[in-house]
Design a protein around this motif. Structure first.
Motif, PDB file in Angstrom:
ATOM      1  N   ALA A  53       1.194  -1.318   6.214  1.00  0.00           N
ATOM      2  CA  ALA A  53       0.911  -2.646   5.659  1.00  0.00           C
ATOM      3  C   ALA A  53       1.275  -3.728   6.673  1.00  0.00           C
ATOM      4  O   ALA A  53       0.497  -4.658   6.918  1.00  0.00           O
ATOM      5  CB  ALA A  53       1.683  -2.847   4.353  1.00  0.00           C
ATOM      6  N   TRP A  54       2.437  -3.607   7.265  1.00  0.00           N
ATOM      7  CA  TRP A  54       2.899  -4.607   8.239  1.00  0.00           C
ATOM      8  C   TRP A  54       1.933  -4.707   9.416  1.00  0.00           C
ATOM      9  O   TRP A  54       1.535  -5.800   9.818  1.00  0.00           O
ATOM     10  CB  TRP A  54       4.295  -4.229   8.726  1.00  0.00           C
ATOM     11  CG  TRP A  54       4.834  -5.193   9.739  1.00  0.00           C
ATOM     12  CD1 TRP A  54       4.788  -5.062  11.091  1.00  0.00           C
ATOM     13  CD2 TRP A  54       5.483  -6.432   9.482  1.00  0.00           C
ATOM     14  NE1 TRP A  54       5.374  -6.139  11.696  1.00  0.00           N
ATOM     15  CE2 TRP A  54       5.808  -7.002  10.721  1.00  0.00           C
ATOM     16  CE3 TRP A  54       5.821  -7.112   8.311  1.00  0.00           C
ATOM     17  CZ2 TRP A  54       6.467  -8.227  10.834  1.00  0.00           C
ATOM     18  CZ3 TRP A  54       6.477  -8.328   8.434  1.00  0.00           C
ATOM     19  CH2 TRP A  54       6.786  -8.869   9.680  1.00  0.00           C
ATOM     20  N   GLU A  55       1.549  -3.588   9.962  1.00  0.00           N
ATOM     21  CA  GLU A  55       0.716  -3.580  11.163  1.00  0.00           C
ATOM     22  C   GLU A  55      -0.736  -3.964  10.900  1.00  0.00           C
ATOM     23  O   GLU A  55      -1.435  -4.387  11.806  1.00  0.00           O
ATOM     24  CB  GLU A  55       0.785  -2.220  11.865  1.00  0.00           C
ATOM     25  CG  GLU A  55       2.158  -1.874  12.393  1.00  0.00           C
ATOM     26  CD  GLU A  55       2.694  -2.839  13.445  1.00  0.00           C
ATOM     27  OE1 GLU A  55       1.893  -3.551  14.100  1.00  0.00           O
ATOM     28  OE2 GLU A  55       3.928  -2.886  13.626  1.00  0.00           O
ATOM     29  N   THR A  56      -1.185  -3.804   9.657  1.00  0.00           N
ATOM     30  CA  THR A  56      -2.576  -4.157   9.343  1.00  0.00           C
ATOM     31  C   THR A  56      -2.694  -5.531   8.693  1.00  0.00           C
ATOM     32  O   THR A  56      -3.799  -5.999   8.439  1.00  0.00           O
ATOM     33  CB  THR A  56      -3.220  -3.114   8.411  1.00  0.00           C
ATOM     34  OG1 THR A  56      -2.486  -3.058   7.183  1.00  0.00           O
ATOM     35  CG2 THR A  56      -3.299  -1.743   9.072  1.00  0.00           C
ATOM     36  N   GLY A  57      -1.553  -6.164   8.405  1.00  0.00           N
ATOM     37  CA  GLY A  57      -1.587  -7.473   7.772  1.00  0.00           C
ATOM     38  C   GLY A  57      -1.918  -7.417   6.299  1.00  0.00           C
ATOM     39  O   GLY A  57      -2.392  -8.395   5.717  1.00  0.00           O
ATOM     40  N   HIS A  58      -1.671  -6.279   5.686  1.00  0.00           N
ATOM     41  CA  HIS A  58      -1.918  -6.106   4.260  1.00  0.00           C
ATOM     42  C   HIS A  58      -0.586  -5.938   3.544  1.00  0.00           C
ATOM     43  O   HIS A  58       0.460  -5.839   4.172  1.00  0.00           O
ATOM     44  CB  HIS A  58      -2.811  -4.883   4.024  1.00  0.00           C
ATOM     45  CG  HIS A  58      -4.223  -5.104   4.431  1.00  0.00           C
ATOM     46  ND1 HIS A  58      -4.623  -5.150   5.752  1.00  0.00           N
ATOM     47  CD2 HIS A  58      -5.333  -5.310   3.703  1.00  0.00           C
ATOM     48  CE1 HIS A  58      -5.915  -5.371   5.811  1.00  0.00           C
ATOM     49  NE2 HIS A  58      -6.369  -5.480   4.568  1.00  0.00           N
ATOM     50  N   THR A  59      -0.638  -5.864   2.245  1.00  0.00           N
ATOM     51  CA  THR A  59       0.561  -5.597   1.465  1.00  0.00           C
ATOM     52  C   THR A  59       0.527  -4.151   0.990  1.00  0.00           C
ATOM     53  O   THR A  59      -0.541  -3.541   0.937  1.00  0.00           O
ATOM     54  CB  THR A  59       0.653  -6.533   0.239  1.00  0.00           C
ATOM     55  OG1 THR A  59      -0.447  -6.251  -0.636  1.00  0.00           O
ATOM     56  CG2 THR A  59       0.639  -8.000   0.650  1.00  0.00           C
ATOM     57  N   VAL A  60       1.696  -3.642   0.645  1.00  0.00           N
ATOM     58  CA  VAL A  60       1.763  -2.286   0.097  1.00  0.00           C
ATOM     59  C   VAL A  60       0.918  -2.209  -1.166  1.00  0.00           C
ATOM     60  O   VAL A  60       0.193  -1.233  -1.384  1.00  0.00           O
ATOM     61  CB  VAL A  60       3.227  -1.869  -0.169  1.00  0.00           C
ATOM     62  CG1 VAL A  60       3.295  -0.562  -0.946  1.00  0.00           C
ATOM     63  CG2 VAL A  60       3.996  -1.748   1.147  1.00  0.00           C
ATOM     64  N   ALA A  61       0.969  -3.232  -1.986  1.00  0.00           N
ATOM     65  CA  ALA A  61       0.177  -3.249  -3.217  1.00  0.00           C
ATOM     66  C   ALA A  61      -1.314  -3.177  -2.918  1.00  0.00           C
ATOM     67  O   ALA A  61      -2.057  -2.491  -3.617  1.00  0.00           O
ATOM     68  CB  ALA A  61       0.498  -4.490  -4.037  1.00  0.00           C
ATOM     69  N   GLN A  62      -1.753  -3.865  -1.875  1.00  0.00           N
ATOM     70  CA  GLN A  62      -3.171  -3.790  -1.512  1.00  0.00           C
ATOM     71  C   GLN A  62      -3.543  -2.384  -1.074  1.00  0.00           C
ATOM     72  O   GLN A  62      -4.626  -1.895  -1.392  1.00  0.00           O
ATOM     73  CB  GLN A  62      -3.486  -4.783  -0.396  1.00  0.00           C
ATOM     74  CG  GLN A  62      -3.481  -6.220  -0.836  1.00  0.00           C
ATOM     75  CD  GLN A  62      -3.591  -7.177   0.334  1.00  0.00           C
ATOM     76  OE1 GLN A  62      -2.980  -6.976   1.375  1.00  0.00           O
ATOM     77  NE2 GLN A  62      -4.381  -8.220   0.153  1.00  0.00           N
ATOM     78  N   GLY A  65      -3.303  -0.128  -4.296  1.00  0.00           N
ATOM     79  CA  GLY A  65      -4.086  -0.533  -5.453  1.00  0.00           C
ATOM     80  C   GLY A  65      -3.242  -0.887  -6.653  1.00  0.00           C
ATOM     81  O   GLY A  65      -3.714  -0.855  -7.779  1.00  0.00           O
ATOM     82  N   THR A  66      -1.987  -1.220  -6.403  1.00  0.00           N
ATOM     83  CA  THR A  66      -1.082  -1.578  -7.490  1.00  0.00           C
ATOM     84  C   THR A  66      -0.672  -3.040  -7.369  1.00  0.00           C
ATOM     85  O   THR A  66       0.493  -3.361  -7.319  1.00  0.00           O
ATOM     86  CB  THR A  66       0.177  -0.689  -7.484  1.00  0.00           C
ATOM     87  OG1 THR A  66       0.807  -0.816  -6.201  1.00  0.00           O
ATOM     88  CG2 THR A  66      -0.155   0.745  -7.760  1.00  0.00           C
ATOM     89  N   GLY A  67      -1.640  -3.906  -7.307  1.00  0.00           N
ATOM     90  CA  GLY A  67      -1.395  -5.322  -7.062  1.00  0.00           C
ATOM     91  C   GLY A  67      -0.951  -6.104  -8.275  1.00  0.00           C
ATOM     92  O   GLY A  67      -1.464  -7.185  -8.516  1.00  0.00           O
TER      93      GLY A  67
END
Length: 111
Positions: A53-62, A65-67
């Motif tokens: 998530a950190w390296e791709t600029g996303h969140t763990v939830a994204q 799929g648990t946003g």
């Protein structure tokens, strides 16, 4: 049909402009392990998800799929000095998801 975590990771990797080898290198996850996670042959562990998530600029939830947090959050802010609202929202969501994760793990807040 619901997208799998592996498919979300693959989409995030592509969106970040990283090859599978580059993502493996920056996360410290072996390329074979990353490939197995993406293909669904292996479940990603939380530290791996956080690194991806950190390296791709996303969140763990994204990625998972648990946003739940993202679905509840509304941002009302003013962009100044050329700030990008999308980047500010992503940063805010990251902090809120970390807070929710720590609450779920019963880790108390410190002052």
């Amino acid at each position: 049909m619901t997208m799998s975590t592996g498919a979300r990771i693959e989409r995030a990797r592509t969106a970040a402009g990283l090859s599978q080898r580059a993502l493996a290198d920056v996360t410290g996850i072996s390329q074979s392990t990353l490939s197995r996670i993406i293909s669904g042959d292996r479940v990603a562990k939380m530290p791996e998800l956080v690194a991806i998530a950190w390296e791709t600029g996303h969140t763990v939830a994204q990625l998972t799929g648990t946003g739940a947090v993202a679905e509840r959050v509304q941002c009302a802010a003013r962009a100044t000095n050329g700030s990008d609202m999308g980047d500010m929202r992503q940063a805010l969501l990251g902090f809120l998801e970390l807070d929710a994760y720590l609450d779920d793990q019963a880790i108390p807040a410190t002052v």
